[in-house]
Enzyme design. Structure first.
Site, PDB file in Angstrom:
ATOM      1  N   VAL A  46     -14.562 -31.949 -77.295  1.00 30.20           N
ATOM      2  CA  VAL A  46     -15.097 -32.424 -76.023  1.00 30.20           C
ATOM      3  C   VAL A  46     -15.997 -33.640 -76.252  1.00 30.20           C
ATOM      4  CG1 VAL A  46     -16.526 -31.816 -74.008  1.00 30.20           C
ATOM      5  CG2 VAL A  46     -14.934 -30.137 -74.965  1.00 30.20           C
ATOM      6  N   CYS A  47     -16.710 -33.649 -77.364  1.00 30.72           N
ATOM      7  CA  CYS A  47     -17.692 -34.705 -77.651  1.00 30.72           C
ATOM      8  C   CYS A  47     -17.104 -36.122 -77.580  1.00 30.72           C
ATOM      9  CB  CYS A  47     -18.355 -34.473 -79.001  1.00 30.72           C
ATOM     10  SG  CYS A  47     -19.245 -32.904 -79.087  1.00 30.72           S
ATOM     11  N   PRO A  48     -15.949 -36.389 -78.195  1.00 26.36           N
ATOM     12  CA  PRO A  48     -15.449 -37.757 -78.104  1.00 26.36           C
ATOM     13  C   PRO A  48     -15.091 -38.168 -76.680  1.00 26.36           C
ATOM     14  CG  PRO A  48     -13.845 -36.357 -79.218  1.00 26.36           C
ATOM     15  CD  PRO A  48     -15.098 -35.556 -79.049  1.00 26.36           C
TER      16      PRO A  48
END
Length: 187
Positions: A46-48
């Protein structure tokens, strides 16, 4: 103690920014609006998507005089490797802070102690270093840069217009409210 309307604590961390390793301190946040965006870890899923969304909207933040800081407990070396290898993260032009001692994550109450990672915490900080908005999500819930921009604009508006408040779904240019005795029960 609640974080809202508290002043950020002193800190000093390494960061990756503009192809260089730099140091970022609490003093760097003073004198301008800042947004700290904590995320669990480099090379995740999810972070990118979140960092890319912020990168795609970074110019809008800059037009508002806002610096964005991404923060995780990974090293600045890891940030560089991720930036160099991920097409999404490669778009990032804002500083990526390395909170390896957990100093920032603890100060903003987003550290998951047993995992050594941060929750998805977002903090809007005014030029005096005072926290004006906070959002903390479970790590499976991604955030929206468009909603963050709206909250920054609302925070900036009420800072410039004492006595006014921004109602739900307020957008820049929309009507605000001036709380008063006459307004009680009329909304």
């Amino acid at each position: 103690m609640p974080l809202i309307n508290s002043t950020i604590q002193p800190f000093k961390v390494n960061a990756f920014h503009d192809g260089k390793f730099i140091e970022v301190t609490d003093a760097d946040l003073k004198g301008k609006w800042s947004v700290l965006v904590f995320y669990p870890g480099d090379f995740t899923f999810v972070c990118p998507t979140e960092l890319e969304d912020l990168a795609d909207n970074y110019e809008e933040f800059q037009k508002l005089g806002v610096e964005v800081y991404a923060v995780s407990t990974d090293s600045h070396f890891s940030h560089k490797a991720w930036h160099d290898s991920s097409p999404a993260v490669g778009k990032v032009k804002y500083p990526m802070l390395a909170d390896m001692t957990f100093e920032l994550s603890r100060a903003f109450d987003v550290l998951i102690e047993d995992a050594g990672q941060a929750l998805r915490g977002t903090f809007v900080i005014d030029p005096d270093g005072v926290i004006k908005a906070a959002e903390v999500n479970d790590n499976g819930i991604g955030r929206s840069a468009a909603e963050l921009l709206r909250r920054v604009k609302a925070a900036q508006y009420i800072a410039a217009h004492p006595g006014e408040v921004c109602p739900a779904k307020w957008e820049e240019g929309a009507e605000t409210l001036s709380p008063s005795l006459e307004l009680v029960g009329k909304i």
